[in-house]
Design an enzyme around this catalytic site. Structure first.
Site, PDB file in Angstrom:
ATOM      1  CG  ASP A   1       1.255  -0.205   7.476  1.00 28.63           C
ATOM      2  OD1 ASP A   1       1.239  -1.587   7.302  1.00 28.63           O
ATOM      3  OD2 ASP A   1       2.208   0.197   7.696  1.00 28.63           O
TER       4      ASP A   1
ATOM      5  CG  ASP B   1       7.569  -4.590  12.130  1.00 28.24           C
ATOM      6  OD1 ASP B   1       6.829  -4.721  13.591  1.00 28.24           O
ATOM      7  OD2 ASP B   1       8.121  -5.144  11.356  1.00 28.24           O
TER       8      ASP B   1
ATOM      9  CG  ASP C   1       1.184  -5.536   9.961  1.00 31.67           C
ATOM     10  OD1 ASP C   1       1.767  -6.354   9.689  1.00 31.67           O
ATOM     11  OD2 ASP C   1       1.574  -4.293   9.055  1.00 31.67           O
TER      12      ASP C   1
END
Length: 267
Positions: free
Chosen positions: A214, A10, A8
């Site tokens: 996250d 961001d 990922d």
């Protein structure tokens, strides 16, 4: 053993607030030295991802808009695979639903259920820039959506339940990232990672996949890979909705945790 790293962007490889990946550079350089593919798998658009591909000089395939499509540079693989279409730069495997259809469904839901929803399609470049902290040029790239509408819901949990019910009633799906809701089709990060992994297996034989995220929208990817890592969110906590004991929780925020995970794995 050939590692493949899916990540990922961001809040994971790049900082939630500054969008910097500087803290992860030691591990990024380690991947380059060991010739380990670094595959971006994010809610970002193709146009946004290409900035990172150029800056980090990766040259590997990438997955846009929560598994909406897989972009494979021409002549990257020696093996055969089926693509949906090709452009000058890529073979594209499309898994997502057309953006305009997603937008229309979302607008209809907002109107019929009297929900306060603001999508990227409702915002100017300046509005996206203000809301995300991106500069104007980056905000423009973020609005070039193809398979996923990012939006905010101004409401309570009852409104959220209504929204989810209506999205699913229209035969579509949703996910929630670090900043926004997303309305999507049948795609998710895990499905795209699985397809691309199979192509890598045809190319290399045995591979070991690594995934880093996250937020909850990363969980389909984390379930799919061999070695999943969850970094801390910008508030210093792990996403509490991810309870899978197989997911390795790293005590480091965003790119700091990312660097710790990869460095520890490859040492």
């Amino acid at each position: 053993m050939q590692y493949i790293v899916f990540t990922d962007l961001d809040g994971t490889l790049v900082d939630h607030d500054t969008y910097s990946y500087e803290a992860a550079m030691p591990a990024i350089n380690m991947l380059k030295e060991k010739e380990i593919p670094l595959v971006f798998c994010t809610s970002k658009t193709r146009a946004e991802i290409e900035v990172y591909v150029d800056e980090l000089n990766t040259g590997h395939p990438f997955i846009s808009e929560n598994g909406g499509a897989i972009f494979i540079p021409h002549d990257y693989f020696d093996v055969d695979y089926v693509s949906s279409r090709s452009t000058k730069e890529y073979d594209i495997i499309e898994l997502g639903t057309d953006y305009n259809l997603l937008r229309n469904v979302l607008l209809n839901i907002a109107a019929s259920e009297n929900l306060s929803i603001t999508g990227f399609g409702d915002m100017t470049n300046e509005g996206v820039s203000k809301d995300t902290g991106l500069d104007i040029e980056s905000a423009c790239l973020a609005k070039q959506r193809e398979y996923d509408e990012a939006f905010k819901l101004d409401g309570d949990e009852k409104d959220a339940e209504t929204l989810i019910d209506q999205i699913q009633a229209n035969g579509l799906n949703y996910t929630r990232g670090g900043r926004y809701w997303h309305i999507i089709g049948e795609n998710d990060k895990g499905k795209a990672v699985n397809i691309l992994t199979q192509i890598y297996r045809k190319q290399y034989g045995e591979v070991k996949t690594v995934g880093l995220g996250d937020s909850l929208n990363d969980y389909p990817m984390l379930k799919t890979v061999d070695v999943p890592f969850l970094v801390q969110k910008h508030n210093g906590k792990h996403d509490q909705k991810i309870t899978d004991a197989k997911v390795n929780k790293i005590e480091g925020i965003g790119p700091v945790g990312w660097n710790m995970a990869i460095s520890g794995l490859l040492k």
